[in-house]
Design a protein around this motif. Structure first.
Motif, mmCIF file in Angstrom:
data_model
loop_
_atom_site.group_PDB
_atom_site.id
_atom_site.type_symbol
_atom_site.label_atom_id
_atom_site.label_comp_id
_atom_site.label_asym_id
_atom_site.label_seq_id
_atom_site.Cartn_x
_atom_site.Cartn_y
_atom_site.Cartn_z
ATOM 1 N N MET A 138 -42.803 30.192 2.153
ATOM 2 C CA MET A 138 -42.881 29.125 1.155
ATOM 3 C C MET A 138 -41.468 28.603 0.923
ATOM 4 O O MET A 138 -40.662 29.229 0.225
ATOM 5 C CB MET A 138 -43.490 29.649 -0.139
ATOM 6 N N SER A 139 -41.158 27.450 1.535
ATOM 7 C CA SER A 139 -39.809 26.889 1.464
ATOM 8 C C SER A 139 -39.676 25.768 0.450
ATOM 9 O O SER A 139 -38.578 25.459 0.011
ATOM 10 C CB SER A 139 -39.383 26.371 2.838
ATOM 11 N N GLY A 140 -40.780 25.130 0.086
ATOM 12 C CA GLY A 140 -40.729 24.047 -0.891
ATOM 13 C C GLY A 140 -40.569 24.583 -2.300
ATOM 14 O O GLY A 140 -40.862 25.743 -2.585
ATOM 15 N N LYS A 141 -40.108 23.726 -3.184
ATOM 16 C CA LYS A 141 -39.933 24.103 -4.592
ATOM 17 C C LYS A 141 -41.293 24.313 -5.242
ATOM 18 O O LYS A 141 -42.183 23.464 -5.130
ATOM 19 C CB LYS A 141 -39.166 23.009 -5.332
ATOM 20 N N ILE A 142 -41.469 25.446 -5.931
ATOM 21 C CA ILE A 142 -42.716 25.774 -6.620
ATOM 22 C C ILE A 142 -42.490 25.610 -8.119
ATOM 23 O O ILE A 142 -41.592 26.236 -8.689
ATOM 24 C CB ILE A 142 -43.175 27.207 -6.298
ATOM 25 N N LEU A 202 -40.202 33.786 -0.116
ATOM 26 C CA LEU A 202 -39.983 32.728 -1.101
ATOM 27 C C LEU A 202 -38.580 32.215 -0.857
ATOM 28 O O LEU A 202 -37.607 32.954 -1.038
ATOM 29 C CB LEU A 202 -40.129 33.261 -2.527
ATOM 30 N N ARG A 203 -38.441 30.958 -0.426
ATOM 31 C CA ARG A 203 -37.141 30.433 -0.006
ATOM 32 C C ARG A 203 -36.591 29.313 -0.895
ATOM 33 O O ARG A 203 -35.465 28.903 -0.730
ATOM 34 C CB ARG A 203 -37.242 29.930 1.425
ATOM 35 N N GLY A 204 -37.408 28.795 -1.817
ATOM 36 C CA GLY A 204 -36.935 27.718 -2.682
ATOM 37 C C GLY A 204 -35.749 28.172 -3.514
ATOM 38 O O GLY A 204 -35.699 29.310 -3.981
ATOM 39 N N THR A 205 -34.784 27.294 -3.696
ATOM 40 C CA THR A 205 -33.582 27.663 -4.448
ATOM 41 C C THR A 205 -33.697 27.358 -5.939
ATOM 42 O O THR A 205 -32.877 27.827 -6.723
ATOM 43 C CB THR A 205 -32.351 26.931 -3.890
ATOM 44 N N ALA A 206 -34.720 26.604 -6.327
ATOM 45 C CA ALA A 206 -34.872 26.241 -7.737
ATOM 46 C C ALA A 206 -36.338 26.304 -8.157
ATOM 47 O O ALA A 206 -36.826 25.436 -8.873
ATOM 48 C CB ALA A 206 -34.297 24.847 -7.979
ATOM 49 N N ASN A 207 -37.048 27.321 -7.714
ATOM 50 C CA ASN A 207 -38.445 27.489 -8.124
ATOM 51 C C ASN A 207 -38.505 27.656 -9.636
ATOM 52 O O ASN A 207 -37.631 28.283 -10.231
ATOM 53 C CB ASN A 207 -39.074 28.697 -7.435
ATOM 54 N N ALA A 208 -39.555 27.094 -10.246
ATOM 55 C CA ALA A 208 -39.587 27.088 -11.711
ATOM 56 C C ALA A 208 -41.004 27.176 -12.266
ATOM 57 O O ALA A 208 -41.279 26.607 -13.314
ATOM 58 C CB ALA A 208 -38.901 25.820 -12.223
ATOM 59 N N TRP A 209 -41.912 27.872 -11.587
ATOM 60 C CA TRP A 209 -43.239 28.022 -12.186
ATOM 61 C C TRP A 209 -43.098 28.887 -13.423
ATOM 62 O O TRP A 209 -42.225 29.734 -13.518
ATOM 63 C CB TRP A 209 -44.269 28.563 -11.193
ATOM 64 N N GLN A 210 -43.976 28.675 -14.407
ATOM 65 C CA GLN A 210 -43.780 29.281 -15.717
ATOM 66 C C GLN A 210 -44.822 30.315 -16.108
ATOM 67 O O GLN A 210 -44.660 31.031 -17.084
ATOM 68 C CB GLN A 210 -43.765 28.177 -16.783
ATOM 69 N N ALA A 242 -42.716 30.465 11.509
ATOM 70 C CA ALA A 242 -44.129 30.066 11.555
ATOM 71 C C ALA A 242 -44.710 30.065 10.148
ATOM 72 O O ALA A 242 -44.196 30.725 9.250
ATOM 73 C CB ALA A 242 -44.917 31.033 12.440
ATOM 74 N N ASN A 243 -45.771 29.298 9.964
ATOM 75 C CA ASN A 243 -46.508 29.278 8.700
ATOM 76 C C ASN A 243 -45.605 28.918 7.522
ATOM 77 O O ASN A 243 -45.503 29.654 6.545
ATOM 78 C CB ASN A 243 -47.207 30.618 8.465
ATOM 79 N N ASN A 303 -57.851 28.001 -9.361
ATOM 80 C CA ASN A 303 -57.369 29.295 -8.873
ATOM 81 C C ASN A 303 -57.597 29.281 -7.368
ATOM 82 O O ASN A 303 -58.732 29.303 -6.910
ATOM 83 C CB ASN A 303 -58.134 30.434 -9.539
ATOM 84 N N SER A 304 -56.532 29.177 -6.608
ATOM 85 C CA SER A 304 -56.643 28.915 -5.183
ATOM 86 C C SER A 304 -55.638 29.746 -4.407
ATOM 87 O O SER A 304 -54.887 30.514 -4.990
ATOM 88 C CB SER A 304 -56.466 27.424 -4.920
ATOM 89 N N ARG A 305 -55.622 29.581 -3.067
ATOM 90 C CA ARG A 305 -54.732 30.413 -2.278
ATOM 91 C C ARG A 305 -54.226 29.707 -1.033
ATOM 92 O O ARG A 305 -54.844 28.778 -0.534
ATOM 93 C CB ARG A 305 -55.405 31.719 -1.896
ATOM 94 N N VAL A 306 -53.085 30.208 -0.561
ATOM 95 C CA VAL A 306 -52.509 29.837 0.726
ATOM 96 C C VAL A 306 -52.421 31.138 1.506
ATOM 97 O O VAL A 306 -51.886 32.130 1.004
ATOM 98 C CB VAL A 306 -51.118 29.186 0.570
ATOM 99 N N ARG A 307 -52.952 31.141 2.734
ATOM 100 C CA ARG A 307 -53.086 32.387 3.492
ATOM 101 C C ARG A 307 -52.608 32.211 4.926
ATOM 102 O O ARG A 307 -52.943 31.219 5.576
ATOM 103 C CB ARG A 307 -54.549 32.800 3.477
ATOM 104 N N ALA A 308 -51.853 33.188 5.427
ATOM 105 C CA ALA A 308 -51.460 33.229 6.840
ATOM 106 C C ALA A 308 -52.430 34.148 7.567
ATOM 107 O O ALA A 308 -52.491 35.339 7.286
ATOM 108 C CB ALA A 308 -50.034 33.741 6.987
#
Length: 160
Positions: free
Chosen positions: A89-93, A110-118, A61-62, A48-53
């Motif tokens: 967040m531009s990468g696929k999640i 959220l910029r990914g075009t095919a994010n698929a976390w479940q 930026a960021n 359980n972690s985080r990404v923070r600006a």
């Protein structure tokens, strides 16, 4: 334990998505300090972690540009330090885990075009979440997949 900070970063051609950063315990996190370079690495949330600006308020930026995997039973929290900060967040999640965008006073893109976390998504009680396309927020139209905390106001925002 501790955190990994990206501030004034540059990455050479060897820094690619085949290089992995794994957040393996609940106290570690990644923080951005107005970083103007897209971070290309793969991120694995194995805890359980985080990404923070922590600073920076721009759509340029960021930016986490590499793929992100949230492992089963884990939650990745995306956060900003205050209302004037942005996280991109531009990468696929992907992955079986969950994403939390709650308790975030700033703006998360959220910029990914095919994010698929479940594992579902929690949004709300402060801040702004911008899903730049329908593929950016999987399950956006399913109450069982997206939980919205009050108070939260949804607005239509054009893609950037």
């Amino acid at each position: 334990t501790g955190d990994l900070c990206f501030q004034t970063a540059t990455f050479d051609s060897t820094c690619t998505a085949d290089k992995t950063i794994t957040l393996a315990n609940d106290t570690g996190y990644i923080s951005f300090w107005n970083c103007g370079t897209k971070v290309p690495f793969k991120l694995v949330a194995a805890a359980n972690s985080r990404v923070r600006a922590n600073s920076g308020n721009s759509t340029t930026a960021n930016i986490w540009n590499g793929p992100v995997e949230v492992q089963s039973g884990k939650t990745l929290k995306l956060q900003t330090a205050d209302a004037s900060k942005t996280l991109n967040m531009s990468g696929k999640i992907t992955g079986a885990g969950a994403l939390s965008l709650a308790d975030n006073p700033g703006t998360i893109y959220l910029r990914g075009t095919a994010n698929a976390w479940q594992g579902g998504t929690t949004i709300g009680n402060s801040g702004t979440v911008v899903a730049s396309n329908p593929g950016a927020l999987p399950g956006w139209d399913t109450a069982e997949k997206v939980s919205v905390r009050e108070p939260f106001t949804a607005t239509s925002v054009p893609s950037v």
